[in-house]
Design a protein around this motif. Structure first.
Motif, mmCIF file in Angstrom:
data_model
loop_
_atom_site.group_PDB
_atom_site.id
_atom_site.type_symbol
_atom_site.label_atom_id
_atom_site.label_comp_id
_atom_site.label_asym_id
_atom_site.label_seq_id
_atom_site.Cartn_x
_atom_site.Cartn_y
_atom_site.Cartn_z
ATOM 1 N N UNK A 396 -34.907 -3.927 -33.522
ATOM 2 C CA UNK A 396 -34.712 -3.150 -34.747
ATOM 3 C C UNK A 396 -33.737 -3.882 -35.664
ATOM 4 N N UNK A 397 -34.256 -4.405 -36.772
ATOM 5 C CA UNK A 397 -33.435 -5.158 -37.720
ATOM 6 C C UNK A 397 -33.379 -4.480 -39.088
ATOM 7 N N UNK A 398 -33.716 -3.204 -39.139
ATOM 8 C CA UNK A 398 -33.763 -2.488 -40.414
ATOM 9 C C UNK A 398 -32.434 -2.559 -41.155
ATOM 10 N N UNK A 399 -31.323 -2.437 -40.424
ATOM 11 C CA UNK A 399 -30.009 -2.393 -41.071
ATOM 12 C C UNK A 399 -29.622 -3.710 -41.724
ATOM 13 N N UNK A 400 -30.225 -4.807 -41.287
ATOM 14 C CA UNK A 400 -29.851 -6.115 -41.825
ATOM 15 C C UNK A 400 -30.996 -6.803 -42.556
ATOM 16 N N UNK A 401 -32.164 -6.192 -42.582
ATOM 17 C CA UNK A 401 -33.328 -6.784 -43.241
ATOM 18 C C UNK A 401 -33.023 -7.018 -44.719
ATOM 19 N N UNK A 402 -33.278 -8.221 -45.206
ATOM 20 C CA UNK A 402 -33.029 -8.548 -46.605
ATOM 21 C C UNK A 402 -33.783 -7.599 -47.533
ATOM 22 N N UNK A 403 -34.898 -7.035 -47.065
ATOM 23 C CA UNK A 403 -35.703 -6.145 -47.905
ATOM 24 C C UNK A 403 -35.057 -4.784 -48.114
ATOM 25 N N UNK A 404 -33.915 -4.521 -47.471
ATOM 26 C CA UNK A 404 -33.288 -3.199 -47.633
ATOM 27 C C UNK A 404 -32.607 -3.049 -48.986
ATOM 28 N N UNK A 405 -32.239 -4.150 -49.622
ATOM 29 C CA UNK A 405 -31.508 -4.083 -50.882
ATOM 30 C C UNK A 405 -32.434 -4.405 -52.045
ATOM 31 N N UNK A 406 -32.405 -3.568 -53.060
ATOM 32 C CA UNK A 406 -33.239 -3.794 -54.230
ATOM 33 C C UNK A 406 -32.737 -4.959 -55.067
ATOM 34 N N UNK A 407 -33.610 -5.473 -55.905
ATOM 35 C CA UNK A 407 -33.235 -6.607 -56.745
ATOM 36 C C UNK A 407 -32.207 -6.199 -57.790
ATOM 37 N N UNK A 408 -32.109 -4.911 -58.082
ATOM 38 C CA UNK A 408 -31.096 -4.438 -59.025
ATOM 39 C C UNK A 408 -29.687 -4.759 -58.512
ATOM 40 N N UNK A 409 -29.535 -4.904 -57.184
ATOM 41 C CA UNK A 409 -28.212 -5.107 -56.587
ATOM 42 C C UNK A 409 -27.754 -6.558 -56.638
ATOM 43 N N UNK A 410 -28.461 -7.397 -57.381
ATOM 44 C CA UNK A 410 -28.084 -8.800 -57.478
ATOM 45 C C UNK A 410 -27.383 -9.112 -58.798
ATOM 46 N N UNK A 411 -26.997 -8.085 -59.532
ATOM 47 C CA UNK A 411 -26.273 -8.296 -60.784
ATOM 48 C C UNK A 411 -24.861 -8.793 -60.475
ATOM 49 N N UNK A 412 -24.471 -9.916 -61.061
ATOM 50 C CA UNK A 412 -23.197 -10.533 -60.686
ATOM 51 C C UNK A 412 -22.000 -9.692 -61.095
ATOM 52 N N UNK A 413 -22.081 -9.068 -62.267
ATOM 53 C CA UNK A 413 -20.970 -8.230 -62.696
ATOM 54 C C UNK A 413 -20.764 -7.056 -61.764
ATOM 55 N N UNK A 414 -21.869 -6.431 -61.365
ATOM 56 C CA UNK A 414 -21.788 -5.310 -60.438
ATOM 57 C C UNK A 414 -21.257 -5.768 -59.087
ATOM 58 N N UNK A 415 -21.749 -6.911 -58.596
ATOM 59 C CA UNK A 415 -21.294 -7.422 -57.307
ATOM 60 C C UNK A 415 -19.807 -7.764 -57.335
ATOM 61 N N UNK A 416 -19.341 -8.314 -58.447
ATOM 62 C CA UNK A 416 -17.925 -8.655 -58.556
ATOM 63 C C UNK A 416 -17.062 -7.403 -58.402
ATOM 64 N N UNK A 417 -17.469 -6.340 -59.097
ATOM 65 C CA UNK A 417 -16.726 -5.080 -58.998
ATOM 66 C C UNK A 417 -16.831 -4.488 -57.601
#
Length: 726
Positions: A396-417
């Motif tokens: 079970x790799x659901x918790x770490x699967x790269x597909x769990x995070x949407x592409x919206x979560x790759x915004x650098x400003x948001x990630x910095x905060x």
């Protein structure tokens, strides 16, 4: 607990000799698999691939082995993590580090000194006991301790403020660089090749898949590539048009001068409430921090030459040092020899990324370890190698699967905060439903202002701001108060459940993932993907499973047939990217997939009185015969007294409920139909057929002897609920 070792302790090792790997002077023209990154993660992936018989592996490293973040790791080896799935990945670390020297001839420096964690609060002690339960499930020795027993292991520790503690006798420390080298040597002995001093500049595609890795020294043709490049992974992923939610931050540990207090048999000491850990190192004490407010660092501001340090920042470290001196008063009289402040990568949910990028077939990832690369890399490398070789995850790799995070979560400003908070989340209390305080408001519901007026306490899920629960009549937003027994939402959520069982409850499920599948291949493609028959009459809804070719369940969406070759697929909130990947890879080229998640709201009316309410508010026939489960109302059905049209479908058994999907811009009018519209004796609202139609509060009155306005008081009859389906 301490086992004799031939290798001395080695941290911050800039002089690691990797000549035994016999690195190539130039990249080869071709390899079956290219692993990019020569840290402990990349070395583990190569090790496990070759162990499974895949010998044609090339490992590329821009500088030298371990030059990214592995070199400055503190070398802590913990076998139990917060969930069963994560513990399945972490528990293999110590046994592998222990067995590698006999296999490869390279000592890892593993020392089974144990790990002792103290609790300052009742809540923290409950969390530690959950860890004991997890250890028991996996057969790992662990024990609860009284505060006084802590001094048996750490005589200098202050214990009067403690509630309790736990001890894991077989946890360990390891030399990070040596561990990576030992893994790399094992891979090399089975055929893997290493190339240092080479930078990746891009990727080549063929038939939509990654088919080559472009470097500053030529192109390597390959079948697939693995990104194990730590904090630079997001930059490399962008070169392939892929998205990974990961961002660098500073991570700090300091080393004291030599002191007789630093006995080599001291277990690792963790004071999570103080945001610190302490370990022995060569007659010194090493104090590390996961402070509440971390310091993110833009990737472009980090030197790419390897073995990077940022210099001292004692002001930032001061609060953690003060906590450390409270726990170990001896630190007040000891000087410090080394302040190490280096870069590490962190993810928004504090879980690392593993698997194949949905949008870049043939490109894989093992990165974003949140300063836990030494803990997770052995298991992560094994899991990824098995996934690649077998063609599917073997655990079970659901918790770490790269597909769990949407592409919206790759915004650098948001990630910095966001990263400022997520660094400290590793040691913060892990309360159920713990809400983030940063990076909020990225995705919003069209009815947010109405929910706030109704007394909603807002939480976050997949970037969406959505109600966690309601306290009708509240003059300000309710506060999230956390507790393992009765958190602040315990009572209100219970009342919402009672309303759904006995009266009417309205759920806002707008956050659900929604996709249109259409075209000549839509029917045959969905028939192949879905376990149920979806070739149903237009207007029917099918609750089904998306299965893999082994019969395993990947997803449980609803599929609504809107037209002959048009279907609406609705899936859980957290699986937007994963659902899209399953559809795009599983459907034939003649079928098109369109993400309409942000185009449509979803309102779900549930409870035994839901059909009664809706029947009085629409011209459509909602009788059992005309509207059985599962069926869909024509899009022309209109809620009375509103301009809102949309598709509705019966997802409940018998008289259980209905889901309605208006467009985002029509949602507020639909809400007005259900809640804001009030019937008066002189001006009753009527449907197009002339029937008097009640508001939702009137329907609730008919179901209860208590007269109330649904939006104004708590009642077991009718409630707006949090709609927290995930």
């Amino acid at each position: 607990m301490l086992l004799p070792m031939t290798a001395p302790e080695r941290l911050a090792n800039r002089e690691l000799d990797s000549s035994i790997l016999e690195p190539l002077s130039a990249p080869p023209d071709r390899a079956r698999i290219v692993v990019i990154g020569g840290g402990v993660a990349g070395s583990s992936v190569a090790y496990h691939l070759t162990k499974l018989g895949v010998a044609d592996v090339v490992v590329l490293e821009r500088t030298r082995l371990t030059g990214g973040t592995t070199w400055h790791a503190a070398g802590l080896v913990a076998q139990v993590r917060g969930t069963h799935a994560l513990t399945e990945l972490s528990r293999v670390n110590a046994p592998l580090y222990e067995s590698l020297p006999a296999e490869t001839g390279v000592e890892t420096g593993l020392r089974r000194v144990g790990a002792l964690t103290v609790a300052r609060t009742r809540g923290r002690m409950e969390e530690l006991r959950a860890g004991l339960s997890m250890a028991k499930d996996f057969g790992i020795e662990a024990h609860e301790m009284t505060p006084q027993e802590v001094r048996k292991y750490w005589p200098e520790a202050e214990v009067e403020d403690l509630v309790g503690a736990t001890i894991f006798p077989h946890d360990a420390t390891v030399n990070p660089g040596d561990a990576a080298l030992s893994l790399a040597k094992g891979a090399k002995d089975r055929g893997a090749r290493f190339v240092f001093g080479v930078s990746v500049t891009g990727f080549e595609r063929r038939d939509g898949r990654i088919a080559g890795v472009t470097t500053d020294r030529g192109t390597i043709e390959c079948e697939l590539a693995v990104l194990a490049t730590g904090l630079w992974t997001s930059e490399l992923a962008r070169l392939a048009g892929a998205s990974v939610s990961l961002y660098p931050a500073e991570h700090v540990w300091v080393m004291t001068d030599e002191t007789p207090v630093a006995d080599e048999q001291l277990p690792v000491l963790r004071d999570l409430d103080g945001y610190l850990y302490v370990r022995h190192y060569r007659g010194r004490l090493l104090v590390g921090a996961f402070e509440p407010k971390g310091k993110p660092k833009a990737p472009g501001d980090i030197d790419t030459g390897g073995f990077v340090e940022f210099g001292e920042d004692w002001e930032h470290f001061a609060p953690v040092l003060a906590n450390a001196r409270e726990r170990l008063p001896v630190l007040r009289d000891i000087g410090f020899e080394h302040y190490l402040r280096g870069p590490e990568s962190f993810t928004p949910d504090a879980n690392f990324h593993l698997g194949e990028f949905p949008e870049a077939p043939g490109l894989w990832i093992a990165a974003g370890f949140n300063s836990q690369g030494i803990i997770f890399s052995p298991g992560a490398g094994k899991a990824l190698a098995e996934w690649i070789v077998e063609g599917h995850p073997t655990m079970d790799l659901t918790e770490v699967d790269i597909a769990r995070t949407g592409r919206w979560a790759n915004d650098r400003g948001w990630l910095h905060e966001k990263t400022s908070e997520t660094l400290g989340r590793l040691y913060a209390m892990h309360w159920p439903a713990l809400q983030p305080s940063s990076g909020r408001g990225i995705r919003r519901l069209p009815l947010e202002d109405r929910f706030r007026t109704a007394g909603a306490a807002f939480g976050e899920a997949a970037g969406w701001e959505r109600p966690g629960w309601f306290e009708p009549g509240a003059t300000e937003e309710p506060v999230w108060l956390y507790d393992f027994d009765r958190p602040s939402w315990f009572g209100p959520v219970g009342e919402e459940m009672a309303a759904a069982r006995g009266g009417v409850a309205l759920f806002d499920l707008t956050t659900y993932s929604k996709f249109l599948v259409q075209g000549p291949g839509s029917v045959d493609g969905l028939q192949w993907l879905c376990a149920s028959d979806v070739d149903v009459p237009i207007g029917r809804v099918v609750y089904t499973l998306l299965c893999n070719d082994r019969g395993g369940i990947e997803m449980d969406p609803t599929v609504t047939r809107l037209a002959e070759q048009i279907f609406l697929v609705v899936a859980p909130t957290a699986y937007q990217r994963r659902t899209e990947a399953l559809l795009r890879t599983g459907l034939p080229s003649e079928a098109t997939v369109t993400d309409v998640t942000s185009a449509f709201a979803v309102l779900h009316l549930a409870g035994p009185r839901s059909r009664d309410l809706l029947q009085r508010m629409t011209d459509a026939d909602l009788s059992d015969d005309a509207f059985p489960f599962p069926a869909r109302i024509s899009a022309s059905a209109t809620l009375a007294a509103s301009r809102s049209t949309g598709s509705g479908w019966n997802e409940g058994s018998g008289r259980g409920g209905m889901t309605w999907a208006p467009s985002m811009i029509h949602t507020r009018w639909g809400w007005a139909s259900l809640f804001d519209w009030r019937r008066t004796s002189s001006d009753a609202k009527r449907s197009a057929s002339g029937r008097k139609l009640p508001a939702i509060a009137d329907c609730c009155r008919s179901a209860s002897t208590t007269r109330h306005r649904c939006s104004g008081t708590r009642s077991p009859c009718c409630r707006v609920t949090n709609g927290s389906g995930t």
